[in-house]
Design a protein around this motif. Structure first.
Motif, PDB file in Angstrom:
ATOM      1  N   LEU A 106     -38.296 -35.743  29.563  1.00  9.48           N
ATOM      2  CA  LEU A 106     -37.252 -35.233  28.684  1.00  9.48           C
ATOM      3  C   LEU A 106     -36.006 -34.810  29.459  1.00  9.48           C
ATOM      4  CD1 LEU A 106     -39.394 -32.915  26.350  1.00  9.48           C
ATOM      5  CD2 LEU A 106     -38.823 -35.317  26.024  1.00  9.48           C
ATOM      6  N   LEU A 107     -36.015 -34.954  30.772  1.00 11.83           N
ATOM      7  CA  LEU A 107     -34.935 -34.434  31.605  1.00 11.83           C
ATOM      8  C   LEU A 107     -33.841 -35.487  31.795  1.00 11.83           C
ATOM      9  CD1 LEU A 107     -37.029 -32.582  34.340  1.00 11.83           C
ATOM     10  CD2 LEU A 107     -36.136 -31.697  32.168  1.00 11.83           C
ATOM     11  N   PRO A 108     -32.577 -35.147  31.520  1.00 16.71           N
ATOM     12  CA  PRO A 108     -31.501 -36.144  31.639  1.00 16.71           C
ATOM     13  C   PRO A 108     -31.331 -36.686  33.055  1.00 16.71           C
ATOM     14  CG  PRO A 108     -30.625 -33.931  31.222  1.00 16.71           C
ATOM     15  CD  PRO A 108     -32.089 -33.862  31.001  1.00 16.71           C
ATOM     16  N   GLU A 109     -31.707 -35.908  34.077  1.00 18.85           N
ATOM     17  CA  GLU A 109     -31.613 -36.414  35.453  1.00 18.85           C
ATOM     18  C   GLU A 109     -32.408 -37.707  35.636  1.00 18.85           C
ATOM     19  OE1 GLU A 109     -31.498 -31.843  36.001  1.00 18.85           O
ATOM     20  OE2 GLU A 109     -32.310 -33.310  34.590  1.00 18.85           O
ATOM     21  N   GLU A 110     -33.507 -37.827  34.877  1.00 11.89           N
ATOM     22  CA  GLU A 110     -34.373 -38.997  35.006  1.00 11.89           C
ATOM     23  C   GLU A 110     -34.096 -40.057  33.956  1.00 11.89           C
ATOM     24  OE1 GLU A 110     -38.487 -37.691  36.588  1.00 11.89           O
ATOM     25  OE2 GLU A 110     -38.070 -36.356  34.907  1.00 11.89           O
ATOM     26  N   ASN A 111     -33.227 -39.747  33.011  1.00 13.04           N
ATOM     27  CA  ASN A 111     -33.008 -40.628  31.877  1.00 13.04           C
ATOM     28  C   ASN A 111     -31.568 -41.149  31.854  1.00 13.04           C
ATOM     29  OD1 ASN A 111     -35.674 -40.144  31.280  1.00 13.04           O
ATOM     30  ND2 ASN A 111     -35.251 -38.564  29.774  1.00 13.04           N
ATOM     31  N   ASP A 112     -30.711 -40.564  31.031  1.00 12.55           N
ATOM     32  CA  ASP A 112     -29.324 -41.050  30.943  1.00 12.55           C
ATOM     33  C   ASP A 112     -28.635 -41.054  32.305  1.00 12.55           C
ATOM     34  OD1 ASP A 112     -29.420 -41.517  28.226  1.00 12.55           O
ATOM     35  OD2 ASP A 112     -28.633 -39.556  27.677  1.00 12.55           O
ATOM     36  N   GLU A 113     -28.849 -39.999  33.068  1.00 12.36           N
ATOM     37  CA  GLU A 113     -28.153 -39.905  34.349  1.00 12.36           C
ATOM     38  C   GLU A 113     -28.693 -40.917  35.353  1.00 12.36           C
ATOM     39  OE1 GLU A 113     -28.279 -35.755  35.457  1.00 12.36           O
ATOM     40  OE2 GLU A 113     -27.461 -35.151  33.511  1.00 12.36           O
ATOM     41  N   ALA A 114     -29.986 -41.219  35.284  1.00 10.24           N
ATOM     42  CA  ALA A 114     -30.559 -42.247  36.162  1.00 10.24           C
ATOM     43  C   ALA A 114     -29.975 -43.615  35.823  1.00 10.24           C
ATOM     44  CB  ALA A 114     -32.078 -42.260  36.028  1.00 10.24           C
ATOM     45  N   VAL A 115     -29.847 -43.918  34.537  1.00  3.88           N
ATOM     46  CA  VAL A 115     -29.257 -45.189  34.119  1.00  3.88           C
ATOM     47  C   VAL A 115     -27.802 -45.265  34.554  1.00  3.88           C
ATOM     48  CG1 VAL A 115     -28.567 -46.542  32.097  1.00  3.88           C
ATOM     49  CG2 VAL A 115     -30.857 -45.545  32.215  1.00  3.88           C
ATOM     50  N   ALA A 116     -27.056 -44.168  34.396  1.00  2.70           N
ATOM     51  CA  ALA A 116     -25.644 -44.163  34.789  1.00  2.70           C
ATOM     52  C   ALA A 116     -25.483 -44.419  36.285  1.00  2.70           C
ATOM     53  CB  ALA A 116     -25.007 -42.832  34.401  1.00  2.70           C
ATOM     54  N   ARG A 117     -26.350 -43.818  37.098  1.00  2.00           N
ATOM     55  CA  ARG A 117     -26.285 -44.053  38.545  1.00  2.00           C
ATOM     56  C   ARG A 117     -26.556 -45.520  38.872  1.00  2.00           C
ATOM     57  NH1 ARG A 117     -28.610 -38.792  38.603  1.00  2.00           N
ATOM     58  NH2 ARG A 117     -30.714 -39.670  38.415  1.00  2.00           N
ATOM     59  N   PHE A 118     -27.536 -46.103  38.187  1.00  2.00           N
ATOM     60  CA  PHE A 118     -27.857 -47.512  38.429  1.00  2.00           C
ATOM     61  C   PHE A 118     -26.689 -48.408  38.033  1.00  2.00           C
ATOM     62  CE2 PHE A 118     -29.367 -51.515  36.536  1.00  2.00           C
ATOM     63  CZ  PHE A 118     -29.891 -52.114  37.671  1.00  2.00           C
ATOM     64  N   LEU A 119     -26.107 -48.177  36.880  1.00  2.00           N
ATOM     65  CA  LEU A 119     -24.999 -49.017  36.416  1.00  2.00           C
ATOM     66  C   LEU A 119     -23.791 -48.917  37.338  1.00  2.00           C
ATOM     67  CD1 LEU A 119     -25.202 -48.370  32.561  1.00  2.00           C
ATOM     68  CD2 LEU A 119     -25.926 -50.421  33.799  1.00  2.00           C
ATOM     69  N   GLN A 120     -23.584 -47.747  37.911  1.00  2.00           N
ATOM     70  CA  GLN A 120     -22.456 -47.574  38.824  1.00  2.00           C
ATOM     71  C   GLN A 120     -22.633 -48.422  40.079  1.00  2.00           C
ATOM     72  OE1 GLN A 120     -21.775 -43.509  39.983  1.00  2.00           O
ATOM     73  NE2 GLN A 120     -19.692 -43.898  40.655  1.00  2.00           N
ATOM     74  N   SER A 121     -23.866 -48.544  40.556  1.00  2.00           N
ATOM     75  CA  SER A 121     -24.113 -49.312  41.782  1.00  2.00           C
ATOM     76  C   SER A 121     -24.467 -50.773  41.502  1.00  2.00           C
ATOM     77  CB  SER A 121     -25.248 -48.663  42.584  1.00  2.00           C
ATOM     78  OG  SER A 121     -26.443 -48.591  41.817  1.00  2.00           O
ATOM     79  N   HIS A 122     -24.655 -51.146  40.238  1.00  2.00           N
ATOM     80  CA  HIS A 122     -25.000 -52.520  39.862  1.00  2.00           C
ATOM     81  C   HIS A 122     -24.111 -52.944  38.691  1.00  2.00           C
ATOM     82  CE1 HIS A 122     -28.569 -51.287  42.119  1.00  2.00           C
ATOM     83  NE2 HIS A 122     -28.787 -52.564  42.339  1.00  2.00           N
ATOM     84  N   PRO A 123     -22.838 -53.254  38.969  1.00  2.00           N
ATOM     85  CA  PRO A 123     -21.906 -53.573  37.875  1.00  2.00           C
ATOM     86  C   PRO A 123     -22.242 -54.861  37.135  1.00  2.00           C
ATOM     87  CG  PRO A 123     -20.904 -53.966  40.033  1.00  2.00           C
ATOM     88  CD  PRO A 123     -22.191 -53.269  40.286  1.00  2.00           C
ATOM     89  N   GLU A 124     -23.166 -55.680  37.658  1.00  2.00           N
ATOM     90  CA  GLU A 124     -23.570 -56.890  36.933  1.00  2.00           C
ATOM     91  C   GLU A 124     -24.451 -56.573  35.729  1.00  2.00           C
ATOM     92  OE1 GLU A 124     -26.739 -56.470  40.239  1.00  2.00           O
ATOM     93  OE2 GLU A 124     -24.696 -55.824  39.791  1.00  2.00           O
ATOM     94  N   PHE A 125     -24.866 -55.308  35.581  1.00  2.00           N
ATOM     95  CA  PHE A 125     -25.683 -54.884  34.438  1.00  2.00           C
ATOM     96  C   PHE A 125     -24.852 -54.020  33.492  1.00  2.00           C
ATOM     97  CE2 PHE A 125     -29.026 -56.125  37.295  1.00  2.00           C
ATOM     98  CZ  PHE A 125     -30.059 -56.548  36.471  1.00  2.00           C
ATOM     99  N   THR A 126     -25.128 -54.154  32.204  1.00  2.00           N
ATOM    100  CA  THR A 126     -24.492 -53.324  31.181  1.00  2.00           C
ATOM    101  C   THR A 126     -25.549 -52.840  30.195  1.00  2.00           C
ATOM    102  OG1 THR A 126     -24.040 -55.298  29.854  1.00  2.00           O
ATOM    103  CG2 THR A 126     -22.266 -54.512  31.308  1.00  2.00           C
TER     104      THR A 126
END
Length: 433
Positions: free
Chosen positions: A372-392
């Motif tokens: 339920l923790l955003p660090e592992e959820n929305d924020e984890a996805v945001a970090r991944f998208l920032q380093s992998h711009p080929e994904f949306t």
């Protein structure tokens, strides 16, 4: 054992857990080994008392005005079991092996402690570690929403089953388990629910004909819903990257109707040990298990090297803190530490980067946590998208039960005990350009 003797045993086990900071299963096992006169029903009843204490550990001791195993047990009996002071006093008679009688202070707390509890801090009323309060507020918005979710997370969980549609239909399993009170679960079409028994003892299913024949598997409805949101289809190449014991692997195989290619692996090959028997029982023939040599490390041999860049779907059931499973594991909430959360966040970025290398252009990653923790959820996805711009961000697959959860950014979804009656699962889809 008498009811009072069971209460005394629960106090003893709770004292051991608190003094030695050890997992509840270890303390309960050691107590049973040193008290061999206790029968299986006694041990189950004591375990139920201990786990109910762990569900209400902070609020029970706060209401009683003191810490310690005895205060926690007394407060739990009032808060969780709904007993009045007379009923509790009968258990604390001091006769035989029962605990000593209630003191005047304890009787006063039972009469007046609930007013004090109403003014307690949020983490006390919600029975969770104080340090995750800011994260929960970010995730759910306000104190009322946090408390609603935490109270639901402190309740007992039902037993959910997934009907294996490769071998059976829900109606067949419902009929076979009708004597247990089986009903259809509210969301997933192949989910069946068994009510939690009053004494907290779980139903024994391994001896049931349906289990032996592979008609069903034990799997929380939220986990089933997460798998269905992946949209796995027949004739696809699908990878279950964190397969573990294979719960979601089996669900994916059923979704694919045994057509296509489904590869199951894990960073630790030992976690895959249970998957082989489950595959045999289920009749899932489209699954290839790829076990790493030892523990997989970034830069090490890749057991999926031959399918790099080819997967239509990579399911990432990511390592996480497991905050969404506290209904089933109330002990885990008190052993969660900030350092543990930080380690899981690092693990999540590693496994997402690995998934990116396995996904074909136009393919998808479906990222799942039981947190339920955003660090592992929305924020984890945001970090991944920032380093992998080929994904949306991409929409989750359409299902017959819609989206009965908390909507999150980018089309992700948070399932929770309060909102969906399931364990807490986060699901997000990411598409490769």
């Amino acid at each position: 054992m008498t009811p009072g003797a069971r209460i005394a045993a629960a106090i003893e086990v709770m004292a051991d857990i608190e003094a030695r900071r050890r997992p509840a299963p270890d303390a309960l096992r050691d107590w049973g080994l040193s008290h061999r006169f206790a029968g299986s029903k006694d041990r189950a009843a004591i375990a139920s008392l201990v786990y109910d204490c762990l569900r209400r550990r902070l609020s029970a001791s706060f209401a009683m005005g003191e810490e310690g195993a005895r205060a926690t047990v007394i407060g739990m009996l009032a808060l969780e079991r709904g007993m009045n002071s007379e009923q509790i006093a009968a258990l604390f008679s001091g006769a035989g092996y029962a605990p000593p009688p209630l003191s005047a202070q304890e009787l006063d707390s039972l009469a007046n402690g609930w007013e004090r509890l109403g003014k307690a801090p949020m983490h006390v009323r919600g029975d969770f570690p104080e340090w995750i309060g800011p994260s929960l507020l970010r995730g759910f918005g306000d104190e009322a929403a946090v408390l609603a979710e935490m109270h639901a997370l402190a309740s007992r969980a039902p037993v959910d089953l997934r009907v294996n549609t490769l071998k059976a239909e829900p109606a067949k399993v419902l009929e076979a388990l009708s004597w247990m009170g089986a009903t259809l679960a509210p969301h997933a079409p192949a989910a069946i629910r068994l009510p939690p028994p009053p004494d907290g003892r779980g139903q024994s299913l391994q001896g049931e004909e349906g289990f032996v024949r592979g008609w069903f598997e034990v799997q929380d409805e939220g986990s089933q819903m997460a798998a269905l949101y992946s949209g796995a289809r027949p004739d696809q190449t699908v990878i279950d990257l964190c397969a573990g014991a294979g719960g979601k692997t089996l669900a994916l195989a059923a979704m694919m109707q045994n057509q296509g290619r489904l590869l199951a692996t894990d960073v630790d090959g030992r976690r895959l040990s249970a998957i082989y028997d489950r595959l045999d029982r289920s009749g899932a023939t489209c699954v290839e298990v790829r076990s790493p040599r030892g523990r997989w490390q970034p830069g090490g041999p890749e057991p999926l090297e031959d399918v790099a860049g080819q997967a239509d779907l990579v399911l990432v059931d990511a390592p996480c803190t497991g905050t969404g499973t506290w209904r089933r594991n109330p002990d885990a909430k008190w052993r969660l530490r900030p350092g543990g959360l930080a380690e899981r966040v690092k693990d999540q970025q590693v496994v997402l980067a690995r998934a990116a290398g396995l996904t074909r252009p136009g393919g998808r990653i479906v990222y799942i946590t039981c947190s339920l923790l955003p660090e592992e959820n929305d924020e984890a996805v945001a970090r991944f998208l920032q380093s992998h711009p080929e994904f949306t961000p991409a929409p989750l697959a359409e299902t017959s039960f819609g989206r009965p959860g908390h909507e999150r950014s980018g089309g992700a979804l948070q399932l929770t005990p309060a909102r969906t009656g399931t364990d807490g699962f986060y699901v997000a889809a990411l598409a490769r350009a």
